[in-house]
Design an enzyme around this catalytic site. Structure first.
Site, PDB file in Angstrom:
ATOM      1  N   TYR A   1      -0.010  77.812  90.717  1.00  0.00           N
ATOM      2  CA  TYR A   1      -0.186  77.172  89.526  1.00  0.00           C
ATOM      3  C   TYR A   1      -0.225  75.857  91.080  1.00  0.00           C
ATOM      4  O   TYR A   1      -1.160  74.369  90.851  1.00  0.00           O
ATOM      5  CB  TYR A   1       1.611  77.081  88.747  1.00  0.00           C
TER       6      TYR A   1
ATOM      7  N   PHE B   1     -23.265  53.868  81.865  1.00  0.00           N
ATOM      8  CA  PHE B   1     -23.300  55.208  80.997  1.00  0.00           C
ATOM      9  C   PHE B   1     -21.751  54.879  79.572  1.00  0.00           C
ATOM     10  O   PHE B   1     -20.740  55.183  80.330  1.00  0.00           O
ATOM     11  CB  PHE B   1     -23.268  56.821  82.186  1.00  0.00           C
ATOM     12  N   THR B   2     -22.048  56.031  79.096  1.00  0.00           N
ATOM     13  CA  THR B   2     -21.282  55.816  78.125  1.00  0.00           C
ATOM     14  C   THR B   2     -19.812  57.006  78.300  1.00  0.00           C
ATOM     15  O   THR B   2     -19.196  55.961  77.870  1.00  0.00           O
ATOM     16  CB  THR B   2     -21.866  57.579  77.334  1.00  0.00           C
TER      17      THR B   2
ATOM     18  N   ASP C   1     -20.072  55.645  91.083  1.00  0.00           N
ATOM     19  CA  ASP C   1     -20.475  57.727  90.582  1.00  0.00           C
ATOM     20  C   ASP C   1     -21.082  57.830  91.406  1.00  0.00           C
ATOM     21  O   ASP C   1     -22.574  58.373  91.229  1.00  0.00           O
ATOM     22  CB  ASP C   1     -21.049  56.436  89.453  1.00  0.00           C
TER      23      ASP C   1
ATOM     24  N   LYS D   1     -22.625  67.799  88.281  1.00  0.00           N
ATOM     25  CA  LYS D   1     -24.732  67.968  88.346  1.00  0.00           C
ATOM     26  C   LYS D   1     -24.627  68.198  89.601  1.00  0.00           C
ATOM     27  O   LYS D   1     -24.805  69.615  89.913  1.00  0.00           O
ATOM     28  CB  LYS D   1     -25.100  66.680  88.083  1.00  0.00           C
TER      29      LYS D   1
ATOM     30  N   ARG E   1     -31.164  59.402  74.160  1.00  0.00           N
ATOM     31  CA  ARG E   1     -30.633  58.175  74.630  1.00  0.00           C
ATOM     32  C   ARG E   1     -31.145  56.911  74.592  1.00  0.00           C
ATOM     33  O   ARG E   1     -31.970  56.338  74.983  1.00  0.00           O
ATOM     34  CB  ARG E   1     -31.287  58.300  76.425  1.00  0.00           C
TER      35      ARG E   1
ATOM     36  N   PHE F   1     -22.937  59.396  69.789  1.00  0.00           N
ATOM     37  CA  PHE F   1     -24.295  60.205  69.601  1.00  0.00           C
ATOM     38  C   PHE F   1     -23.862  61.687  69.835  1.00  0.00           C
ATOM     39  O   PHE F   1     -24.117  62.766  69.202  1.00  0.00           O
ATOM     40  CB  PHE F   1     -25.269  59.590  71.259  1.00  0.00           C
TER      41      PHE F   1
HETATM   42  O1  PLI Z   1     -20.085  64.981  81.512  1.00  0.00           O
HETATM   43  P1  PLI Z   1     -18.519  64.295  82.055  1.00  0.00           P
HETATM   44  O2  PLI Z   1     -17.583  64.052  81.988  1.00  0.00           O
HETATM   45  O3  PLI Z   1     -18.410  66.021  83.877  1.00  0.00           O
HETATM   46  O4  PLI Z   1     -19.269  63.636  83.544  1.00  0.00           O
HETATM   47  C1  PLI Z   1     -19.425  62.243  83.182  1.00  0.00           C
HETATM   48  C2  PLI Z   1     -20.433  61.818  83.766  1.00  0.00           C
HETATM   49  C3  PLI Z   1     -20.532  60.967  84.171  1.00  0.00           C
HETATM   50  N1  PLI Z   1     -21.170  59.877  85.066  1.00  0.00           N
HETATM   51  C4  PLI Z   1     -22.631  60.631  85.026  1.00  0.00           C
HETATM   52  C5  PLI Z   1     -23.491  59.403  85.460  1.00  0.00           C
HETATM   53  C6  PLI Z   1     -23.272  60.908  84.011  1.00  0.00           C
HETATM   54  O5  PLI Z   1     -23.870  61.515  83.767  1.00  0.00           O
HETATM   55  C7  PLI Z   1     -21.892  61.951  83.377  1.00  0.00           C
HETATM   56  C8  PLI Z   1     -22.043  62.707  82.314  1.00  0.00           C
HETATM   57  N2  PLI Z   1     -23.003  63.288  82.094  1.00  0.00           N
HETATM   58  C9  PLI Z   1     -23.248  63.611  81.030  1.00  0.00           C
HETATM   59  C10 PLI Z   1     -22.874  64.752  80.169  1.00  0.00           C
HETATM   60  C11 PLI Z   1     -24.800  64.235  80.821  1.00  0.00           C
HETATM   61  O6  PLI Z   1     -25.749  64.772  79.926  1.00  0.00           O
HETATM   62  O7  PLI Z   1     -25.839  63.423  81.746  1.00  0.00           O
END
Ligand code: PLI
Length: 469
Positions: A84, A136-137, A227, A270, A394, A461
């Protein structure tokens, strides 16, 4: 051999690229019939987010959490220390982030938006402005949720679907300066700088632009928060497109990018080559203490923040693999390969092609569908029916509504994103994808618009539902 056959297999003028790995384990995928896909998309309210993944042939919904891990990462999972508190995997992950990204302090989170939440709550006050190079969303959601107002300061070129600009992600410093003069630097807690700007089509920011931004912000006492979700892909573009960087390693470019900023939020799903995870990394100790206090409330203890020990170990290994030149050049070239095909065939896409995705330009693909009838949403659904390839809207759906007026935003870009999971699909899959888009393009006149029949309150979305007009 007939002359016709020979023409089909012309020898290329340049040597082909290939995946820099071989396949050790496979996951079968199936192709459904067109009728089955028609039923499936109707059941999902013409929203590709609501499809079952089992009903998808090639999944280009996102590059988030969909990477294939390497044998070394799978081995790292076995080294998980699931304590933990104080897991050795946490310390290993922190050291790796410090080594490659260069920030002093790290707060682990379950994924990117966890870090965005903590950063926004820690730094933004009611009535603040948060300028950024396109929204970004989830990032914008958290900035507004904390009482801030997002202001777009990306260069105008980023809002154009076609351009010859190689760094469409750049910040327009004049737009930033105008905002600073209007509202005052004390109302701007930080500039939100995204690398390889997702909503602009995966478009990079130049090193020169980041340096100038940093100088401007330091002069005005404004922080720059990166970011870093796709910063490694951005580093590749700097190496290959910006003068003076060709001989640099991807790792050294990544470190230089981060050096122009004061901290970063990261979706490790990513660039990080893992299926879950994220972090907030910062240099300011006071902010670190604040964020550490908050992480225990929302994410988990400050030595795991929502990740299992094994996930942290896999991320440490993933970062080391992601800065390898052979990997990153394959990654970007795979996307470029499909982009070149589509461009050659006259299919409207965002250009230059970015790092993680091809973006179909729905405004030019379906010019007969008005933006209010959701052309990109419709195009994503139609491509699924045509081929089983899942993509994402998008455009107007993703842009949502103005929180104050309730009006729909009408973004200049109305796009469908074909996003490439890392190390998952082969060049043959790429060929199928390109051919599927081309077949649909031939039938584009038959495609009609949609109406929205269910609209969720936040980030619509993900869950909105539609019917055919
Ligand atoms: O999906 P998260 O919570 O791990 O990350 C959010 C996020 C933040 N910044 C950017 C530039 C992103 O592309 C992003 C998440 N993107 C997704 C889920 C996508 O499909 O592009």
């Amino acid at each position: 051999m007939t002359g016709e056959k020979r023409a089909k297999h012309q020898r290329p003028t340049t040597r082909s690229w290939a995946e820099p790995f071989k396949i050790k384990m496979i996951e079968p995928i199936k192709m459904m019939t067109r009728e089955e896909r028609e039923k499936s998309i109707a059941k999902s309210g013409y929203n590709t987010f609501l499809l079952d993944s089992e009903d998808v042939y090639i999944d280009l919904l996102t590059d988030s959490g969909t990477s294939a891990m390497s044998d070394r990462q799978w081995a790292a999972l076995m080294m998980g220390d699931e304590a933990y508190a104080g897991s050795r995997n946490f310390y290993n992950m922190v050291e790796t982030i410090q080594e490659y990204y260069g920030y002093k302090f790290v707060v682990p989170t379950h994924q990117g938006r966890g870090a965005e939440h903590i950063l926004s709550q820690s730094m933004i006050k009611e009535g603040d402005y948060v300028p950024g190079n396109m929204y970004f969303t989830t990032t914008k959601f958290h900035q507004e949720h904390a009482g801030g107002k997002f202001v777009d300061i990306i260069i105008d070129e980023a809002h154009k679907a076609t351009s010859s600009c190689l760094f469409k992600g750049n910040v327009d410093l004049e737009k930033l300066d105008k905002l600073v003069k209007e509202v005052g630097a004390d109302k701007i807690p930080y500039v939100s700088l995204e690398t390889n700007v997702n909503m602009a089509g995966g478009q990079p920011v130049s090193m020169k632009n980041m340096k100038e931004l940093s100088e401007y912000c330091r002069k005005h006492g404004i922080a720059v928060m990166l970011d870093a979700t796709r910063a490694i892909e951005n580093a590749y573009f700097i190496k290959t497109r910006e003068e003076g960087y060709a001989d640099r390693t991807i790792a050294s470019l990544l470190k230089e990018i981060c050096s122009y900023t004061d901290g970063a939020t990261m979706s490790a799903k990513k660039d990080g080559l893992v299926n879950i995870g994220g972090f907030l990394a910062i240099n300011d100790e006071e902010l670190f203490v604040k964020a550490k206090n908050m992480v225990v409330v929302y994410e988990g203890l400050h030595t795991y923040g929502g990740m299992a020990g094994r996930d942290m170990e896999a991320l440490a290994q993933g970062i080391r693999e992601a800065v390898d030149y052979d990997y990153i050049s394959y990654r970007v070239k795979q996307v470029q390969y499909i982009g070149e095909k589509l461009e050659d065939w006259g299919i409207p896409i965002v250009t230059p092609v970015g790092g993680h995705a091809i973006y179909l330009d729905a405004k030019r693909f379906l010019p007969h569908i008005a933006q209010k009838d959701f052309p990109a949403q419709r195009l994503a659904a139609a491509l699924y029916v045509e081929s089983g390839v899942r993509t994402m809207e998008r455009g107007i759906v993703s842009a949502g509504r103005n929180a104050e007026t309730g009006e729909n935003y009408h973004p200049e870009l109305e796009l469908v994103r074909l996003t490439f999971p890392r190390r998952v699909y082969t060049q043959s899959h790429c060929d199928i994808i390109a051919e599927s888009v081309a077949d649909l393009y031939d039938k584009r006149d038959e495609i009609k618009g949609l109406k929205m029949v269910y609209e969720p309150e936040n980030l619509r979305f993900f869950q909105a539902r539609f019917e055919l007009l």
